[in-house]
Scaffold this motif. Sequence first.
Motif, PDB file in Angstrom:
ATOM      1  N   GLY A  21      35.452  46.121  38.812  1.00 20.87           N
ATOM      2  CA  GLY A  21      36.421  45.617  39.769  1.00 20.87           C
ATOM      3  C   GLY A  21      36.949  44.273  39.328  1.00 20.87           C
ATOM      4  N   ALA A  22      37.888  43.746  40.113  1.00 19.02           N
ATOM      5  CA  ALA A  22      38.463  42.437  39.807  1.00 19.02           C
ATOM      6  C   ALA A  22      39.103  41.865  41.061  1.00 19.02           C
ATOM      7  N   VAL A  23      39.288  40.570  41.047  1.00 20.68           N
ATOM      8  CA  VAL A  23      39.949  39.877  42.146  1.00 20.68           C
ATOM      9  C   VAL A  23      41.006  38.942  41.562  1.00 20.68           C
ATOM     10  N   ALA A  24      42.125  38.836  42.261  1.00 24.45           N
ATOM     11  CA  ALA A  24      43.162  37.861  41.913  1.00 24.45           C
ATOM     12  C   ALA A  24      43.119  36.783  42.989  1.00 24.45           C
ATOM     13  N   PHE A  25      43.157  35.527  42.560  1.00 21.48           N
ATOM     14  CA  PHE A  25      43.165  34.447  43.530  1.00 21.48           C
ATOM     15  C   PHE A  25      43.957  33.263  42.996  1.00 21.48           C
ATOM     16  N   LYS A  26      44.281  32.352  43.903  1.00 27.21           N
ATOM     17  CA  LYS A  26      44.919  31.106  43.493  1.00 27.21           C
ATOM     18  C   LYS A  26      44.156  29.956  44.113  1.00 27.21           C
ATOM     19  N   ARG A  27      44.241  28.816  43.440  1.00 27.18           N
ATOM     20  CA  ARG A  27      43.553  27.617  43.912  1.00 27.18           C
ATOM     21  C   ARG A  27      44.432  26.421  43.564  1.00 27.18           C
ATOM     22  N   THR A  28      44.614  25.555  44.533  1.00 32.75           N
ATOM     23  CA  THR A  28      45.449  24.369  44.344  1.00 32.75           C
ATOM     24  C   THR A  28      44.583  23.123  44.396  1.00 32.75           C
ATOM     25  N   GLY A  29      44.910  22.178  43.528  1.00 31.49           N
ATOM     26  CA  GLY A  29      44.159  20.933  43.534  1.00 31.49           C
ATOM     27  C   GLY A  29      44.645  19.978  42.482  1.00 31.49           C
ATOM     28  N   SER A  30      43.870  18.948  42.285  1.00 33.32           N
ATOM     29  CA  SER A  30      44.194  17.906  41.325  1.00 33.32           C
ATOM     30  C   SER A  30      43.210  17.957  40.167  1.00 33.32           C
ATOM     31  N   PRO A  31      43.645  18.452  38.994  1.00 32.96           N
ATOM     32  CA  PRO A  31      42.726  18.522  37.861  1.00 32.96           C
ATOM     33  C   PRO A  31      42.275  17.136  37.388  1.00 32.96           C
ATOM     34  N   ASN A  32      43.103  16.138  37.546  1.00 31.80           N
ATOM     35  CA  ASN A  32      42.732  14.780  37.131  1.00 31.80           C
ATOM     36  C   ASN A  32      41.579  14.235  37.961  1.00 31.80           C
ATOM     37  N   GLU A  33      41.540  14.620  39.227  1.00 35.82           N
ATOM     38  CA  GLU A  33      40.479  14.149  40.124  1.00 35.82           C
ATOM     39  C   GLU A  33      39.335  15.145  40.230  1.00 35.82           C
ATOM     40  N   GLY A  34      39.547  16.368  39.708  1.00 29.68           N
ATOM     41  CA  GLY A  34      38.512  17.388  39.768  1.00 29.68           C
ATOM     42  C   GLY A  34      38.279  17.945  41.157  1.00 29.68           C
ATOM     43  N   GLN A  35      39.286  17.832  42.013  1.00 28.33           N
ATOM     44  CA  GLN A  35      39.154  18.322  43.385  1.00 28.33           C
ATOM     45  C   GLN A  35      40.137  19.465  43.621  1.00 28.33           C
ATOM     46  N   PHE A  36      39.597  20.561  44.159  1.00 24.59           N
ATOM     47  CA  PHE A  36      40.404  21.736  44.432  1.00 24.59           C
ATOM     48  C   PHE A  36      40.101  22.257  45.825  1.00 24.59           C
ATOM     49  N   GLY A  37      41.114  22.821  46.454  1.00 23.22           N
ATOM     50  CA  GLY A  37      40.928  23.432  47.756  1.00 23.22           C
ATOM     51  C   GLY A  37      40.254  24.787  47.618  1.00 23.22           C
ATOM     52  N   ALA A  38      40.010  25.402  48.751  1.00 21.46           N
ATOM     53  CA  ALA A  38      39.402  26.731  48.758  1.00 21.46           C
ATOM     54  C   ALA A  38      40.359  27.737  48.119  1.00 21.46           C
ATOM     55  N   PRO A  39      39.811  28.749  47.447  1.00 25.63           N
ATOM     56  CA  PRO A  39      40.678  29.752  46.843  1.00 25.63           C
ATOM     57  C   PRO A  39      41.335  30.633  47.899  1.00 25.63           C
ATOM     58  N   THR A  40      42.521  31.100  47.580  1.00 24.78           N
ATOM     59  CA  THR A  40      43.226  32.078  48.410  1.00 24.78           C
ATOM     60  C   THR A  40      43.195  33.404  47.664  1.00 24.78           C
ATOM     61  N   ILE A  41      42.599  34.417  48.271  1.00 20.29           N
ATOM     62  CA  ILE A  41      42.506  35.735  47.644  1.00 20.29           C
ATOM     63  C   ILE A  41      43.875  36.408  47.706  1.00 20.29           C
ATOM     64  N   LEU A  42      44.352  36.850  46.553  1.00 18.61           N
ATOM     65  CA  LEU A  42      45.652  37.522  46.463  1.00 18.61           C
ATOM     66  C   LEU A  42      45.499  39.033  46.467  1.00 18.61           C
ATOM     67  N   GLY A  43      44.351  39.529  45.993  1.00 15.18           N
ATOM     68  CA  GLY A  43      44.100  40.965  45.970  1.00 15.18           C
ATOM     69  C   GLY A  43      42.736  41.262  45.389  1.00 15.18           C
ATOM     70  N   THR A  44      42.117  42.338  45.860  1.00 12.44           N
ATOM     71  CA  THR A  44      40.854  42.807  45.300  1.00 12.44           C
ATOM     72  C   THR A  44      41.050  44.247  44.853  1.00 12.44           C
ATOM     73  N   TYR A  45      40.414  44.601  43.747  1.00 11.95           N
ATOM     74  CA  TYR A  45      40.595  45.915  43.133  1.00 11.95           C
ATOM     75  C   TYR A  45      39.238  46.432  42.681  1.00 11.95           C
ATOM     76  N   GLY A  46      38.901  47.661  43.043  1.00 12.51           N
ATOM     77  CA  GLY A  46      37.620  48.232  42.652  1.00 12.51           C
ATOM     78  C   GLY A  46      36.475  47.595  43.416  1.00 12.51           C
ATOM     79  N   LEU A  47      35.306  47.530  42.782  1.00 11.77           N
ATOM     80  CA  LEU A  47      34.105  46.982  43.409  1.00 11.77           C
ATOM     81  C   LEU A  47      33.992  45.494  43.121  1.00 11.77           C
TER      82      LEU A  47
END
Length: 81
Positions: A47-73
């Motif tokens: 299986g696999a999941v698609a997600f997105k995550r927004t944040g600041s790579p310079n600060e190393g801080q990211f918000g919670a992921p948003t699931i875009l789709g799940t496929y299979g197990l």
Amino acid sequence: MSVTYYVALPFVDSEDGPRPAEAQECPSETMAKMRAEAMSRKQGYIGAVAFKRTGSPNEGQFGAPTILGTYGLVPESLDEL
């Protein structure tokens, strides 16, 4: 500066259930969903999941992921993304 990353993450079978394999960064939401769907059908993955995550790579801080789709197990809980 805030950046959004789009990711396709495949899963493999293990004794403890699905476990993540190597994630792939994608250029867009659509591509992440297409790549995850294709990964879910690839031999060796269950299986696999698609997600997105927004944040600041310079600060190393990211918000919670948003699931875009799940496929299979995929795991029931995706809290560790």
